[in-house]
Write an enzyme that holds these catalytic residues in place. Structure first.
Site, PDB file in Angstrom:
ATOM      1  N   GLU A  63      12.375  -1.689  27.379  1.00 31.76           N
ATOM      2  CA  GLU A  63      11.369  -0.978  28.175  1.00 31.76           C
ATOM      3  C   GLU A  63      10.000  -1.004  27.510  1.00 31.76           C
ATOM      4  O   GLU A  63       9.130  -0.193  27.837  1.00 31.76           O
ATOM      5  CB  GLU A  63      11.814   0.469  28.398  1.00 31.76           C
ATOM      6  CG  GLU A  63      11.862   1.335  27.149  1.00 31.76           C
ATOM      7  CD  GLU A  63      13.179   1.268  26.394  1.00 31.76           C
ATOM      8  OE1 GLU A  63      13.488   2.241  25.703  1.00 31.76           O
ATOM      9  OE2 GLU A  63      13.899   0.247  26.507  1.00 31.76           O
ATOM     10  N   ASN A  70      18.812   4.523  33.218  1.00 33.84           N
ATOM     11  CA  ASN A  70      19.969   3.631  33.265  1.00 33.84           C
ATOM     12  C   ASN A  70      21.279   4.404  33.311  1.00 33.84           C
ATOM     13  O   ASN A  70      22.196   4.062  34.077  1.00 33.84           O
ATOM     14  CB  ASN A  70      19.960   2.703  32.047  1.00 33.84           C
ATOM     15  CG  ASN A  70      18.967   1.550  32.197  1.00 33.84           C
ATOM     16  OD1 ASN A  70      18.673   1.121  33.306  1.00 33.84           O
ATOM     17  ND2 ASN A  70      18.461   1.064  31.084  1.00 33.84           N
ATOM     18  N   ARG A  96      -6.126   4.959  31.234  1.00 31.29           N
ATOM     19  CA  ARG A  96      -6.036   4.597  32.657  1.00 31.29           C
ATOM     20  C   ARG A  96      -4.623   4.123  32.988  1.00 31.29           C
ATOM     21  O   ARG A  96      -4.067   4.455  34.042  1.00 31.29           O
ATOM     22  CB  ARG A  96      -7.064   3.498  32.947  1.00 31.29           C
ATOM     23  CG  ARG A  96      -7.655   3.560  34.346  1.00 31.29           C
ATOM     24  CD  ARG A  96      -8.886   2.717  34.445  1.00 31.29           C
ATOM     25  NE  ARG A  96      -8.645   1.317  34.102  1.00 31.29           N
ATOM     26  CZ  ARG A  96      -9.552   0.512  33.572  1.00 31.29           C
ATOM     27  NH1 ARG A  96     -10.756   0.953  33.287  1.00 31.29           N
ATOM     28  NH2 ARG A  96      -9.268  -0.749  33.308  1.00 31.29           N
TER      29      ARG A  96
END
Length: 370
Positions: free
Chosen positions: A281, A246, A301
């Site tokens: 986030e 940002n 994964r």
């Protein structure tokens, strides 16, 4: 002068007329009863405001109203959008064995081998072409009603009968076509209603579930796990060094990163799992029927998927390298003696603490709560 023979003949004719009139009146009563049942069924369809209510009317009520052995509803859902909405709204498709999903429309040829018009009902004997629409019961004769709105095929309402002459190619289709029109309008209406509900439970930026939904779903799944004694896991995911994105490239680029990370997480999940943006986030993944080992495997994964390739953002010539840290917590199964809400909060806290440890250990890694 009227003879005895004439009198007997007139009386016989009169009795015959009375009998025929009685038959006509009886048939009129039967027809009136059928019309009333059909009208009541139409009102039931039209009055349905929720998906479960409409599907129950079509698949459970309709066979009795129309004296059919089976009714199935097949929806065109090539991108799983409808199934995801139903899953997010806690509508289990397993509740309705005759609710089916197709990736592509079925091509029904006529006697000359040419494809029939998409909007035309298909009546006749059951053939191999009908099997996808009747996976659990094989009727003798069928009527397949395409459900079309604004020239877009929504799916098929398929009627099955054990009587060979029930649906024939020569049968008039006015009533069936009207039924298909009513069903298509009602189906489009409830799907739109469910989509509106889904919007209220969705994060507008990333398109995944919002915090309200994920907390509500987690509470429900903890309670289910307590009843069924099944394992449950959750992952707390945080994008590493997101503030730098940002600060260096602007919030628009930050939004692009959030959307891409959400898509990469979602790609690694099963249809029964749930992904929600928890804030900023941070994302939370709910893994149903997932053991500690399952959670570790899926979390790794996801971590690898996020870090596997850079993300192109405006203002940077090179793809931006993004990684994420993940904390995992598992209940195997959830404790029964504690309230579900308390167990849920404890699981979230454990995953959050594991996430903190992953950050402290250098980021871009998975840490499991003890």
């Amino acid at each position: 002068m009227t003879t005895a023979v004439d009198t007997d003949t007139l009386m016989a004719e009169n009795q015959q007329l009375r009998a025929e009139l009685q038959d006509l009146l009886q048939q009129a009563h039967i027809n009136q009863s059928i019309i009333e049942r059909h009208q009541a069924f139409d009102l039931k369809l039209i009055g349905a405001s929720e998906f479960r209510e409409l599907i129950d009317a079509m698949l459970s009520t309709m066979p009795g109203v129309f004296n059919l052995e089976t009714v199935t509803l097949s929806l065109i859902d090539d991108d799983y959008a409808i199934q995801r909405i139903l899953r997010d709204l806690q509508i289990g498709v397993s509740e309705f064995p005759n609710l089916l999903f197709l990736k592509h429309p079925i091509v029904f040829p006529d006697e000359d081998g040419r494809a029939l018009a998409q909007e035309k009902p298909r009546l006749g004997e059951f053939t191999a072409l009908h099997r996808p629409l009747f996976p659990t019961y094989q009727p003798t004769s069928v009527a397949v009603l395409p459900l079309v709105r604004q020239h877009r095929l929504l799916g098929y309402l398929a009627l099955g009968s054990a009587y060979q002459e029930r649906f024939t190619r020569a049968l008039a289709t006015d009533f069936i076509q009207r039924l298909a029109t009513v069903a298509a309008i009602c189906l489009e209406n409830v799907i739109n209603n469910e989509r509106l509900k889904h919007i209220g439970l969705t994060d507008p930026l990333t398109g995944v579930n919002n915090r309200r939904y994920i907390e509500q779903r987690m509470h429900e799944e903890v309670a289910r796990g307590q009843r069924e004694r099944s394992a449950l896991s959750c992952l707390f995911i945080d994008i590493d060094h997101f503030k730098r994105v940002n600060d260096q490239f602007g919030h628009q680029s930050g939004d692009d990163v959030l959307r891409e990370v959400a898509a990469r997480i979602k790609k690694e999940l099963r249809l029964s799992d749930a992904l929600g943006r928890f804030g900023g986030e941070e994302f939370v993944v709910l893994l149903t029927h997932a053991t500690r080992e399952d959670a570790a495997r899926i979390a790794e994964r996801i971590r690898a998927g996020i870090a596997s390739r850079g993300i192109m953002i405006e203002g940077s010539r090179d793809a931006l390298k993004i990684t994420a840290s993940i904390g995992a917590a598992s209940l195997m199964p959830p404790e029964r003696i504690r309230p579900a809400e308390e167990v849920k909060q404890a699981m979230l806290k454990a995953a959050d603490q594991a996430l903190y440890q992953a950050k402290e250990a250098g980021r871009n890694r998975v840490v499991q709560a003890p």
